[in-house]
Design a protein around this motif. Structure first.
Motif, mmCIF file in Angstrom:
data_model
loop_
_atom_site.group_PDB
_atom_site.id
_atom_site.type_symbol
_atom_site.label_atom_id
_atom_site.label_comp_id
_atom_site.label_asym_id
_atom_site.label_seq_id
_atom_site.Cartn_x
_atom_site.Cartn_y
_atom_site.Cartn_z
ATOM 1 N N UNK A 6 0.572 -1.281 -0.351
ATOM 2 C CA UNK A 6 0.000 0.092 0.139
ATOM 3 C C UNK A 6 0.908 1.191 -0.149
ATOM 4 N N UNK A 7 0.779 2.133 -1.056
ATOM 5 C CA UNK A 7 1.232 3.495 -1.212
ATOM 6 C C UNK A 7 0.154 4.374 -1.587
ATOM 7 N N UNK A 8 0.193 5.893 -1.402
ATOM 8 C CA UNK A 8 -0.212 6.418 -2.161
ATOM 9 C C UNK A 8 1.103 7.761 -2.704
ATOM 10 N N UNK A 9 0.907 9.059 -3.426
ATOM 11 C CA UNK A 9 1.553 9.268 -3.647
ATOM 12 C C UNK A 9 0.690 10.225 -4.851
ATOM 13 N N UNK A 10 1.513 11.170 -4.692
ATOM 14 C CA UNK A 10 1.684 13.052 -5.367
ATOM 15 C C UNK A 10 2.708 12.567 -6.401
ATOM 16 N N UNK A 11 1.563 12.722 -8.080
ATOM 17 C CA UNK A 11 2.104 12.727 -9.562
ATOM 18 C C UNK A 11 2.287 13.859 -9.955
ATOM 19 N N UNK A 12 3.293 14.526 -10.849
ATOM 20 C CA UNK A 12 3.383 16.238 -11.119
ATOM 21 C C UNK A 12 3.895 16.052 -12.144
ATOM 22 N N UNK A 13 3.508 16.640 -13.717
ATOM 23 C CA UNK A 13 4.237 15.876 -14.313
ATOM 24 C C UNK A 13 4.839 14.814 -14.756
#
Length: 343
Positions: free
Chosen positions: A125-132
Protein backbone atom coordinates in the motif's frame (compact mmCIF):
# COMPACT_ATOMS: atom_id res chain seq x y z
CA UNK A 1 8.41 -1.55 -39.33
CA UNK A 2 5.92 -0.61 -36.62
CA UNK A 3 7.54 0.91 -33.57
CA UNK A 4 6.82 -0.94 -30.33
CA UNK A 5 7.10 0.00 -26.66
CA UNK A 6 6.89 -2.17 -23.57
CA UNK A 7 5.42 -1.59 -20.14
CA UNK A 8 6.08 -3.86 -17.17
CA UNK A 9 4.22 -3.75 -13.86
CA UNK A 10 6.02 -5.82 -11.25
CA UNK A 11 4.16 -6.18 -7.96
CA UNK A 12 4.44 -8.40 -4.93
CA UNK A 13 2.12 -11.10 -6.26
CA UNK A 14 2.41 -10.96 -10.05
CA UNK A 15 4.17 -9.32 -12.98
CA UNK A 16 2.27 -8.08 -16.02
CA UNK A 17 3.74 -6.95 -19.30
CA UNK A 18 2.13 -5.05 -22.20
CA UNK A 19 3.59 -4.46 -25.65
CA UNK A 20 2.00 -1.52 -27.49
CA UNK A 21 2.34 0.05 -30.92
CA UNK A 22 3.12 3.74 -31.41
CA UNK A 23 -0.59 4.32 -32.07
CA UNK A 24 -1.61 2.80 -28.72
CA UNK A 25 -2.76 -0.64 -29.83
CA UNK A 26 -1.85 -3.62 -27.65
CA UNK A 27 0.36 -6.05 -29.54
CA UNK A 28 1.14 -8.53 -26.78
CA UNK A 29 0.68 -9.45 -23.14
CA UNK A 30 2.67 -11.57 -20.74
CA UNK A 31 2.58 -12.60 -17.11
CA UNK A 32 4.97 -13.79 -14.45
CA UNK A 33 5.25 -14.29 -10.71
CA UNK A 34 5.93 -11.44 -8.30
CA UNK A 35 8.74 -9.00 -9.07
CA UNK A 36 8.86 -6.82 -5.97
CA UNK A 37 12.57 -6.03 -5.77
CA UNK A 38 12.63 -6.33 -1.99
CA UNK A 39 10.38 -9.31 -1.30
CA UNK A 40 9.87 -11.50 -4.39
CA UNK A 41 11.62 -14.87 -4.44
CA UNK A 42 13.14 -14.35 -7.92
CA UNK A 43 12.14 -11.00 -9.47
CA UNK A 44 14.57 -11.37 -12.37
CA UNK A 45 13.01 -14.65 -13.50
CA UNK A 46 9.54 -13.15 -13.19
CA UNK A 47 10.54 -10.24 -15.45
CA UNK A 48 12.04 -12.55 -18.06
CA UNK A 49 8.98 -14.80 -18.06
CA UNK A 50 6.58 -11.89 -18.57
CA UNK A 51 8.73 -10.25 -21.26
CA UNK A 52 9.20 -13.46 -23.24
CA UNK A 53 5.48 -14.22 -23.22
CA UNK A 54 4.50 -10.68 -24.24
CA UNK A 55 6.99 -10.44 -27.11
CA UNK A 56 6.44 -13.89 -28.59
CA UNK A 57 6.19 -13.59 -32.36
CA UNK A 58 7.20 -9.92 -32.38
CA UNK A 59 10.38 -8.38 -33.76
CA UNK A 60 12.79 -7.49 -30.92
CA UNK A 61 14.38 -4.85 -33.12
CA UNK A 62 11.11 -2.93 -33.34
CA UNK A 63 11.11 -2.16 -29.61
CA UNK A 64 12.09 1.47 -29.06
CA UNK A 65 11.67 1.79 -25.32
CA UNK A 66 10.50 0.06 -22.16
CA UNK A 67 9.33 1.22 -18.76
CA UNK A 68 9.60 -1.02 -15.71
CA UNK A 69 7.32 -0.04 -12.84
CA UNK A 70 8.65 -2.22 -10.04
CA UNK A 71 7.49 -2.32 -6.44
CA UNK A 72 10.41 -1.79 -4.08
CA UNK A 73 12.56 -0.16 -6.77
CA UNK A 74 12.92 3.14 -4.92
CA UNK A 75 14.61 1.40 -2.00
CA UNK A 76 16.79 -0.78 -4.24
CA UNK A 77 17.15 1.23 -7.43
CA UNK A 78 20.53 -0.17 -8.44
CA UNK A 79 19.35 -3.77 -8.11
CA UNK A 80 16.10 -2.96 -9.90
CA UNK A 81 18.01 -1.43 -12.81
CA UNK A 82 20.35 -4.39 -13.01
CA UNK A 83 17.57 -7.00 -12.95
CA UNK A 84 15.52 -5.12 -15.56
CA UNK A 85 18.54 -4.70 -17.84
CA UNK A 86 19.45 -8.37 -17.53
CA UNK A 87 15.91 -9.47 -18.37
CA UNK A 88 15.78 -7.01 -21.28
CA UNK A 89 19.02 -8.34 -22.75
CA UNK A 90 18.05 -11.96 -22.14
CA UNK A 91 14.99 -11.41 -24.32
CA UNK A 92 17.11 -9.81 -27.07
CA UNK A 93 15.24 -6.51 -26.91
CA UNK A 94 16.44 -3.24 -28.36
CA UNK A 95 15.69 0.29 -27.21
CA UNK A 96 16.29 2.07 -23.92
CA UNK A 97 14.64 1.29 -20.63
CA UNK A 98 13.63 3.32 -17.60
CA UNK A 99 12.78 2.23 -14.06
CA UNK A 100 9.90 4.12 -12.44
CA UNK A 101 8.04 3.80 -9.13
CA UNK A 102 4.92 1.64 -9.41
CA UNK A 103 2.51 4.45 -8.37
CA UNK A 104 3.46 6.35 -11.52
CA UNK A 105 2.38 3.50 -13.79
CA UNK A 106 -0.83 2.96 -11.82
CA UNK A 107 -1.73 6.63 -12.30
CA UNK A 108 -0.83 6.63 -16.01
CA UNK A 109 -2.93 3.49 -16.48
CA UNK A 110 -6.06 5.37 -15.43
CA UNK A 111 -5.65 8.83 -16.96
CA UNK A 112 -3.62 10.76 -19.51
CA UNK A 113 -3.50 13.72 -17.12
CA UNK A 114 0.09 14.58 -16.15
CA UNK A 115 -0.64 15.36 -12.49
CA UNK A 116 -2.82 14.07 -9.67
CA UNK A 117 -2.88 11.63 -6.76
CA UNK A 118 -2.87 7.85 -6.62
CA UNK A 119 -3.66 5.43 -3.79
CA UNK A 120 -2.65 1.80 -4.24
CA UNK A 121 -3.83 -1.03 -2.00
CA UNK A 122 -2.93 -4.49 -3.22
CA UNK A 123 -0.22 -6.74 -1.83
CA UNK A 124 1.36 -3.50 -0.55
CA UNK A 125 0.00 0.00 0.00
CA UNK A 126 1.23 3.46 -0.94
CA UNK A 127 -0.14 6.90 -1.82
CA UNK A 128 1.67 9.34 -4.10
CA UNK A 129 1.41 12.76 -5.66
CA UNK A 130 2.20 12.81 -9.38
CA UNK A 131 3.42 16.03 -11.03
CA UNK A 132 4.28 16.18 -14.71
CA UNK A 133 4.36 12.38 -14.97
CA UNK A 134 6.95 12.21 -12.22
CA UNK A 135 6.53 11.07 -8.65
CA UNK A 136 6.74 14.26 -6.57
CA UNK A 137 5.84 12.89 -3.14
CA UNK A 138 4.84 9.62 -1.55
CA UNK A 139 3.44 8.35 1.73
CA UNK A 140 4.00 4.83 3.13
CA UNK A 141 4.94 2.08 0.71
CA UNK A 142 7.66 1.08 3.18
CA UNK A 143 7.16 -2.65 2.75
CA UNK A 144 5.25 -5.23 4.74
CA UNK A 145 7.63 -5.21 7.72
CA UNK A 146 7.71 -1.44 8.27
CA UNK A 147 4.55 -0.10 6.66
CA UNK A 148 2.08 -0.79 3.82
CA UNK A 149 -0.73 -0.09 6.28
CA UNK A 150 -4.08 -1.28 4.96
CA UNK A 151 -2.57 -3.53 2.29
CA UNK A 152 -3.46 -7.14 1.56
CA UNK A 153 -0.44 -8.36 3.51
CA UNK A 154 -1.32 -6.02 6.41
CA UNK A 155 -4.89 -7.38 6.43
CA UNK A 156 -3.63 -10.97 6.29
CA UNK A 157 -1.27 -10.37 9.19
CA UNK A 158 -4.07 -8.85 11.25
CA UNK A 159 -6.27 -11.87 10.43
CA UNK A 160 -3.61 -14.24 11.76
CA UNK A 161 -3.24 -12.11 14.87
CA UNK A 162 -7.00 -12.25 15.46
CA UNK A 163 -6.98 -16.04 15.21
CA UNK A 164 -3.98 -16.35 17.52
CA UNK A 165 -5.72 -14.08 20.03
CA UNK A 166 -8.74 -16.40 19.94
CA UNK A 167 -6.63 -19.54 20.33
CA UNK A 168 -4.81 -17.94 23.27
CA UNK A 169 -8.06 -16.96 24.95
CA UNK A 170 -7.40 -13.23 24.56
CA UNK A 171 -10.33 -12.60 22.21
CA UNK A 172 -13.66 -14.06 21.16
CA UNK A 173 -14.24 -16.55 18.33
CA UNK A 174 -13.87 -15.55 14.69
CA UNK A 175 -14.69 -17.39 11.48
CA UNK A 176 -11.24 -16.33 10.28
CA UNK A 177 -10.08 -19.46 12.10
CA UNK A 178 -11.59 -21.58 9.33
CA UNK A 179 -9.86 -19.55 6.62
CA UNK A 180 -6.47 -19.73 8.33
CA UNK A 181 -6.93 -23.46 8.96
CA UNK A 182 -7.39 -24.02 5.24
CA UNK A 183 -4.22 -22.11 4.37
CA UNK A 184 -2.23 -23.83 7.10
CA UNK A 185 -3.39 -27.28 5.98
CA UNK A 186 -2.57 -26.49 2.34
CA UNK A 187 0.91 -25.32 3.32
CA UNK A 188 1.56 -28.41 5.44
CA UNK A 189 0.45 -30.72 2.65
CA UNK A 190 2.59 -28.94 0.05
CA UNK A 191 5.58 -28.91 2.40
CA UNK A 192 5.00 -32.47 3.68
CA UNK A 193 5.16 -31.20 7.25
CA UNK A 194 1.64 -31.97 8.43
CA UNK A 195 1.65 -32.99 12.10
CA UNK A 196 0.72 -36.59 12.78
CA UNK A 197 -2.01 -35.84 15.33
CA UNK A 198 -1.53 -32.50 17.02
CA UNK A 199 -4.29 -31.69 19.51
CA UNK A 200 -4.46 -28.21 21.05
CA UNK A 201 -3.86 -27.87 24.75
CA UNK A 202 -6.62 -26.39 26.86
CA UNK A 203 -4.95 -23.00 27.09
CA UNK A 204 -4.67 -22.86 23.28
CA UNK A 205 -8.38 -23.35 22.60
CA UNK A 206 -10.49 -22.08 25.52
CA UNK A 207 -13.25 -24.47 26.50
CA UNK A 208 -15.89 -21.79 26.07
CA UNK A 209 -14.85 -21.24 22.47
CA UNK A 210 -14.67 -24.84 21.28
CA UNK A 211 -18.30 -25.00 20.28
CA UNK A 212 -17.65 -22.32 17.67
CA UNK A 213 -15.14 -24.42 15.76
CA UNK A 214 -15.51 -27.33 13.39
CA UNK A 215 -13.47 -30.53 13.52
CA UNK A 216 -10.69 -29.13 11.34
CA UNK A 217 -10.48 -25.88 13.31
CA UNK A 218 -10.29 -27.70 16.65
CA UNK A 219 -7.05 -29.27 15.42
CA UNK A 220 -5.55 -25.83 14.82
CA UNK A 221 -2.95 -24.68 17.32
CA UNK A 222 -0.89 -21.55 17.69
CA UNK A 223 2.22 -23.59 16.92
CA UNK A 224 0.84 -24.87 13.63
CA UNK A 225 -0.35 -21.41 12.61
CA UNK A 226 2.93 -19.69 13.42
CA UNK A 227 4.97 -22.43 11.74
CA UNK A 228 2.89 -22.25 8.55
CA UNK A 229 3.00 -18.44 8.34
CA UNK A 230 6.77 -18.33 8.73
CA UNK A 231 7.18 -21.20 6.30
CA UNK A 232 4.88 -19.63 3.73
CA UNK A 233 6.70 -16.31 3.91
CA UNK A 234 10.08 -18.03 3.65
CA UNK A 235 8.98 -19.91 0.53
CA UNK A 236 6.96 -17.33 -1.41
CA UNK A 237 7.53 -14.03 0.39
CA UNK A 238 5.12 -11.92 2.47
CA UNK A 239 2.52 -12.10 -0.31
CA UNK A 240 1.59 -15.43 1.34
CA UNK A 241 -0.15 -13.41 4.04
CA UNK A 242 -2.04 -11.43 1.43
CA UNK A 243 -3.88 -14.59 0.39
CA UNK A 244 -5.97 -14.22 3.53
CA UNK A 245 -7.33 -10.80 2.56
CA UNK A 246 -10.26 -12.17 0.49
CA UNK A 247 -11.29 -14.32 3.46
CA UNK A 248 -11.41 -11.22 5.66
CA UNK A 249 -13.73 -9.55 3.11
CA UNK A 250 -15.99 -12.62 3.11
CA UNK A 251 -16.02 -12.86 6.90
CA UNK A 252 -16.81 -9.15 7.23
CA UNK A 253 -19.72 -9.50 4.81
CA UNK A 254 -21.05 -12.24 7.10
CA UNK A 255 -20.83 -9.92 10.10
CA UNK A 256 -17.72 -11.36 11.79
CA UNK A 257 -16.65 -8.78 14.39
CA UNK A 258 -12.91 -9.37 14.04
CA UNK A 259 -13.02 -9.09 10.23
CA UNK A 260 -15.15 -5.94 10.35
CA UNK A 261 -12.69 -4.30 12.73
CA UNK A 262 -9.73 -5.25 10.53
CA UNK A 263 -11.34 -3.68 7.44
CA UNK A 264 -12.38 -0.57 9.37
CA UNK A 265 -8.83 -0.02 10.56
CA UNK A 266 -7.40 -0.80 7.11
CA UNK A 267 -9.67 1.81 5.53
CA UNK A 268 -8.73 4.38 8.19
CA UNK A 269 -5.03 3.74 7.54
CA UNK A 270 -5.40 4.09 3.77
CA UNK A 271 -7.45 7.28 4.05
CA UNK A 272 -4.95 8.75 6.51
CA UNK A 273 -2.05 7.89 4.21
CA UNK A 274 -3.73 9.66 1.29
CA UNK A 275 -4.73 12.75 3.28
CA UNK A 276 -1.16 13.13 4.54
CA UNK A 277 -0.17 14.24 1.02
CA UNK A 278 -2.32 17.35 1.36
CA UNK A 279 -4.51 18.91 -1.33
CA UNK A 280 -3.39 19.01 -4.93
CA UNK A 281 -4.65 19.38 -8.51
CA UNK A 282 -5.76 16.57 -10.79
CA UNK A 283 -7.78 13.38 -10.33
CA UNK A 284 -7.48 10.81 -7.55
CA UNK A 285 -6.78 7.32 -8.88
CA UNK A 286 -7.60 4.26 -6.77
CA UNK A 287 -5.47 1.29 -7.74
CA UNK A 288 -4.68 -2.21 -6.53
CA UNK A 289 -6.99 -5.20 -6.26
CA UNK A 290 -8.39 -4.17 -2.88
CA UNK A 291 -9.68 -0.87 -4.29
CA UNK A 292 -10.55 -1.72 -7.90
CA UNK A 293 -12.86 -4.61 -7.01
CA UNK A 294 -16.30 -4.02 -5.39
CA UNK A 295 -15.02 -4.71 -1.87
CA UNK A 296 -16.23 -3.46 1.49
CA UNK A 297 -12.79 -1.94 1.97
CA UNK A 298 -13.06 0.02 -1.29
CA UNK A 299 -16.45 1.40 -0.27
CA UNK A 300 -15.10 2.49 3.11
CA UNK A 301 -12.07 4.15 1.54
CA UNK A 302 -14.20 6.02 -0.99
CA UNK A 303 -16.44 7.23 1.82
CA UNK A 304 -13.44 8.36 3.84
CA UNK A 305 -12.00 10.29 0.91
CA UNK A 306 -15.33 11.77 -0.13
CA UNK A 307 -14.50 15.13 1.36
CA UNK A 308 -11.59 15.68 -1.03
CA UNK A 309 -13.89 16.45 -3.95
CA UNK A 310 -12.62 16.27 -7.52
CA UNK A 311 -12.62 13.35 -9.90
CA UNK A 312 -12.07 9.83 -8.53
CA UNK A 313 -10.95 7.24 -11.07
CA UNK A 314 -10.48 3.49 -10.80
CA UNK A 315 -7.20 2.23 -12.20
CA UNK A 316 -7.43 -0.19 -15.10
CA UNK A 317 -4.07 -1.61 -16.10
CA UNK A 318 -0.76 -0.51 -14.59
CA UNK A 319 1.21 -2.43 -17.22
CA UNK A 320 -0.58 -0.42 -19.91
CA UNK A 321 0.21 2.66 -17.85
CA UNK A 322 3.90 1.77 -17.93
CA UNK A 323 3.66 1.27 -21.70
CA UNK A 324 2.00 4.69 -21.98
CA UNK A 325 4.95 6.22 -20.14
CA UNK A 326 7.23 4.50 -22.65
CA UNK A 327 5.23 6.11 -25.47
CA UNK A 328 5.97 9.52 -23.96
CA UNK A 329 9.66 8.62 -24.10
CA UNK A 330 9.65 8.12 -27.87
CA UNK A 331 6.93 10.44 -29.21
CA UNK A 332 6.67 14.23 -29.08
CA UNK A 333 2.87 14.00 -28.78
CA UNK A 334 1.89 10.70 -27.20
CA UNK A 335 -1.44 11.82 -25.73
CA UNK A 336 -3.67 10.29 -28.46
CA UNK A 337 -1.85 6.94 -28.19
CA UNK A 338 -1.93 7.17 -24.40
CA UNK A 339 -5.71 7.62 -24.44
CA UNK A 340 -6.14 4.74 -26.86
CA UNK A 341 -3.94 2.44 -24.83
CA UNK A 342 -5.80 2.88 -21.53
CA UNK A 343 -9.31 3.19 -23.00
Amino acid sequence: MTTLVIGVDGGGTSTRCVVATESGEIAGRGYGAGANILTAADPGESLRTALLAATEGLSPGAVAAGVFALAGSESARERAGRLAAEAWRACGLAGRIEIVPDPLAAFAGATEEPSGTVLIAGTGAVAARITGRRLARRADGHGWLLGDAGSGVWIGRRAVQAVLAFLDGRAGPTVLLDALSGHVTAWEESDHEAPADETPADHETPAGHRAATDRRAVAMTTQRAVRAVHGGIARTGPAWLGRLAPAVETAAAEGDAAALEILREAADRLVSTTLSLGPGPGPLVLAGSLLTEPTLLAAQVRAGLGGLGGTVLTARDSAAGAAALALHMVASDALPAHRELIA
